[in-house]
Design a protein around this motif. Structure first.
Motif, PDB file in Angstrom:
ATOM      1  N   ILE A 123      14.061 -30.219   9.570  1.00 42.03           N
ATOM      2  CA  ILE A 123      15.226 -29.690   8.845  1.00 42.03           C
ATOM      3  C   ILE A 123      15.550 -30.579   7.647  1.00 42.03           C
ATOM      4  N   GLU A 124      15.651 -29.947   6.499  1.00 39.84           N
ATOM      5  CA  GLU A 124      16.054 -30.637   5.265  1.00 39.84           C
ATOM      6  C   GLU A 124      17.555 -30.458   5.099  1.00 39.84           C
ATOM      7  N   ASN A 125      18.186 -31.377   4.350  1.00 36.84           N
ATOM      8  CA  ASN A 125      19.615 -31.236   4.107  1.00 36.84           C
ATOM      9  C   ASN A 125      19.975 -31.710   2.717  1.00 36.84           C
ATOM     10  N   MET A 126      21.091 -31.181   2.232  1.00 32.82           N
ATOM     11  CA  MET A 126      21.638 -31.577   0.938  1.00 32.82           C
ATOM     12  C   MET A 126      23.145 -31.726   1.111  1.00 32.82           C
ATOM     13  N   LEU A 127      23.659 -32.891   0.783  1.00 27.70           N
ATOM     14  CA  LEU A 127      25.100 -33.123   0.874  1.00 27.70           C
ATOM     15  C   LEU A 127      25.829 -32.215  -0.118  1.00 27.70           C
ATOM     16  N   LEU A 128      26.787 -31.438   0.388  1.00 30.53           N
ATOM     17  CA  LEU A 128      27.576 -30.560  -0.476  1.00 30.53           C
ATOM     18  C   LEU A 128      28.922 -31.177  -0.811  1.00 30.53           C
ATOM     19  N   ILE A 129      29.564 -31.741   0.195  1.00 25.03           N
ATOM     20  CA  ILE A 129      30.890 -32.319  -0.030  1.00 25.03           C
ATOM     21  C   ILE A 129      31.130 -33.441   0.971  1.00 25.03           C
ATOM     22  N   ARG A 130      31.780 -34.488   0.512  1.00 24.54           N
ATOM     23  CA  ARG A 130      32.182 -35.620   1.346  1.00 24.54           C
ATOM     24  C   ARG A 130      33.706 -35.724   1.241  1.00 24.54           C
ATOM     25  N   GLU A 131      34.358 -35.575   2.389  1.00 25.54           N
ATOM     26  CA  GLU A 131      35.821 -35.619   2.410  1.00 25.54           C
ATOM     27  C   GLU A 131      36.301 -36.799   3.243  1.00 25.54           C
ATOM     28  N   ARG A 132      37.301 -37.475   2.739  1.00 23.68           N
ATOM     29  CA  ARG A 132      37.898 -38.540   3.537  1.00 23.68           C
ATOM     30  C   ARG A 132      38.734 -37.899   4.641  1.00 23.68           C
ATOM     31  N   LEU A 133      38.902 -38.636   5.716  1.00 25.29           N
ATOM     32  CA  LEU A 133      39.718 -38.150   6.820  1.00 25.29           C
ATOM     33  C   LEU A 133      41.133 -38.688   6.689  1.00 25.29           C
ATOM     34  N   VAL A 134      42.084 -37.900   7.100  1.00 23.16           N
ATOM     35  CA  VAL A 134      43.487 -38.300   7.123  1.00 23.16           C
ATOM     36  C   VAL A 134      44.027 -38.090   8.530  1.00 23.16           C
ATOM     37  N   VAL A 135      45.134 -38.750   8.822  1.00 28.35           N
ATOM     38  CA  VAL A 135      45.788 -38.616  10.117  1.00 28.35           C
ATOM     39  C   VAL A 135      46.916 -37.599   9.978  1.00 28.35           C
ATOM     40  N   ALA A 136      46.916 -36.593  10.837  1.00 33.90           N
ATOM     41  CA  ALA A 136      47.989 -35.594  10.871  1.00 33.90           C
ATOM     42  C   ALA A 136      48.978 -36.015  11.953  1.00 33.90           C
ATOM     43  N   LEU A 137      50.236 -36.135  11.551  1.00 31.19           N
ATOM     44  CA  LEU A 137      51.309 -36.562  12.456  1.00 31.19           C
ATOM     45  C   LEU A 137      52.464 -35.573  12.375  1.00 31.19           C
ATOM     46  N   PRO A 138      53.205 -35.439  13.464  1.00 27.53           N
ATOM     47  CA  PRO A 138      54.403 -34.603  13.368  1.00 27.53           C
ATOM     48  C   PRO A 138      55.466 -35.299  12.526  1.00 27.53           C
ATOM     49  N   LYS A 139      56.206 -34.514  11.728  1.00 23.30           N
ATOM     50  CA  LYS A 139      57.338 -35.096  10.994  1.00 23.30           C
ATOM     51  C   LYS A 139      58.252 -35.746  12.007  1.00 23.30           C
ATOM     52  N   GLY A 140      58.796 -36.877  11.649  1.00 22.90           N
ATOM     53  CA  GLY A 140      59.679 -37.588  12.556  1.00 22.90           C
ATOM     54  C   GLY A 140      58.965 -38.667  13.360  1.00 22.90           C
ATOM     55  N   HIS A 141      57.645 -38.659  13.396  1.00 23.92           N
ATOM     56  CA  HIS A 141      56.891 -39.717  14.065  1.00 23.92           C
ATOM     57  C   HIS A 141      57.140 -41.013  13.303  1.00 23.92           C
ATOM     58  N   SER A 142      57.260 -42.117  14.009  1.00 27.57           N
ATOM     59  CA  SER A 142      57.573 -43.387  13.346  1.00 27.57           C
ATOM     60  C   SER A 142      56.538 -43.761  12.287  1.00 27.57           C
ATOM     61  N   ALA A 143      55.276 -43.415  12.479  1.00 27.47           N
ATOM     62  CA  ALA A 143      54.236 -43.749  11.500  1.00 27.47           C
ATOM     63  C   ALA A 143      54.190 -42.754  10.345  1.00 27.47           C
ATOM     64  N   VAL A 152      54.271 -31.058   9.722  1.00 26.71           N
ATOM     65  CA  VAL A 152      53.115 -31.951   9.881  1.00 26.71           C
ATOM     66  C   VAL A 152      52.926 -32.712   8.573  1.00 26.71           C
ATOM     67  N   VAL A 153      52.733 -34.015   8.671  1.00 23.27           N
ATOM     68  CA  VAL A 153      52.474 -34.841   7.492  1.00 23.27           C
ATOM     69  C   VAL A 153      51.093 -35.473   7.630  1.00 23.27           C
ATOM     70  N   LEU A 154      50.437 -35.690   6.501  1.00 17.52           N
ATOM     71  CA  LEU A 154      49.114 -36.312   6.475  1.00 17.52           C
ATOM     72  C   LEU A 154      49.236 -37.708   5.895  1.00 17.52           C
ATOM     73  N   ARG A 155      48.616 -38.666   6.559  1.00 19.25           N
ATOM     74  CA  ARG A 155      48.662 -40.056   6.123  1.00 19.25           C
ATOM     75  C   ARG A 155      47.261 -40.647   6.114  1.00 19.25           C
ATOM     76  N   THR A 156      47.071 -41.642   5.249  1.00 20.91           N
ATOM     77  CA  THR A 156      45.793 -42.340   5.140  1.00 20.91           C
ATOM     78  C   THR A 156      45.637 -43.314   6.298  1.00 20.91           C
ATOM     79  N   PRO A 157      44.472 -43.292   6.962  1.00 21.60           N
ATOM     80  CA  PRO A 157      44.244 -44.279   8.024  1.00 21.60           C
ATOM     81  C   PRO A 157      44.154 -45.681   7.428  1.00 21.60           C
TER      82      PRO A 157
END
Length: 176
Positions: A36-56, A135-140
């Motif tokens: 199997i050959e492959n070609m990278l199409l997209i590289r996305e960073r991951l973020v942390v999804a937290l509920p609003k009101g979470h201390s972090a 839901v809020v997204l934050r950088t790890p």
């Protein structure tokens, strides 16, 4: 020519490419496969999804200690093996045991559980456009690899249409 779009996990995609049932797939890889050959199409960073009101949720960067004792809503190892392995490795690398986790087959299920304050999850950064209020997204603040999306095809496939599709995907890749 017949174009058929299907959703599937890594193993059925690889099996379909090897058997000739599929000509081109788009997906995530946990490892490389012959032939199997492959070609990278997209590289996305991951973020942390937290509920609003979470201390972090008020922090710019979320550390693993901020998540200690929380339920991790984790991608299914059957559907998104590469992402599952990447998240588990980040916890192990930082000496944080994965004591509490629940697997979810779909990102939207995990996001809704996060909104309901059941736990937290990791998402690709492009999910920012699909996350509901509550839901809020934050950088790890720790190392967790990016999510790579690949075009996959059999190295032995000489069909000119397959190569045309791959050239179109290269053009799209430049715009992402």
């Amino acid at each position: 020519m017949n174009v058929e779009l299907r959703e599937g996990s890594e193993n059925p995609q690889i099996t379909g490419l090897r058997s000739g049932a599929f000509d081109v797939c788009i997906g995530h890889l946990s490892r490389t496969y012959d032939p199997i050959e492959n070609m990278l199409l997209i590289r996305e960073r991951l973020v942390v999804a937290l509920p609003k009101g979470h201390s972090a949720a008020r922090k710019r960067y979320v550390g693993l200690r901020d998540l200690e004792g929380e339920l991790l809503i984790m991608p299914s190892n059957e559907l998104l093996l590469s992402l599952h392995q990447m998240i588990a490795a980040a916890f192990l690398k930082n000496h944080m045991p994965l004591e509490r986790y629940q697997m979810a087959e779909h990102f939207q299920t995990g996001v809704n559980l996060t909104k309901a304050r059941v736990g937290f999850m990791f998402l690709p950064s492009a999910a920012k456009d699909f996350v509901p209020d509550g839901v809020v997204l934050r950088t790890p603040g720790f190392s967790v690899g990016p999510l790579d999306t690949f075009a996959l095809w059999s190295g032995g496939n000489l069909d000119p249409l397959v190569h045309r599709v791959l050239s179109l995907l290269k053009e799209i890749k430049r715009e992402l």
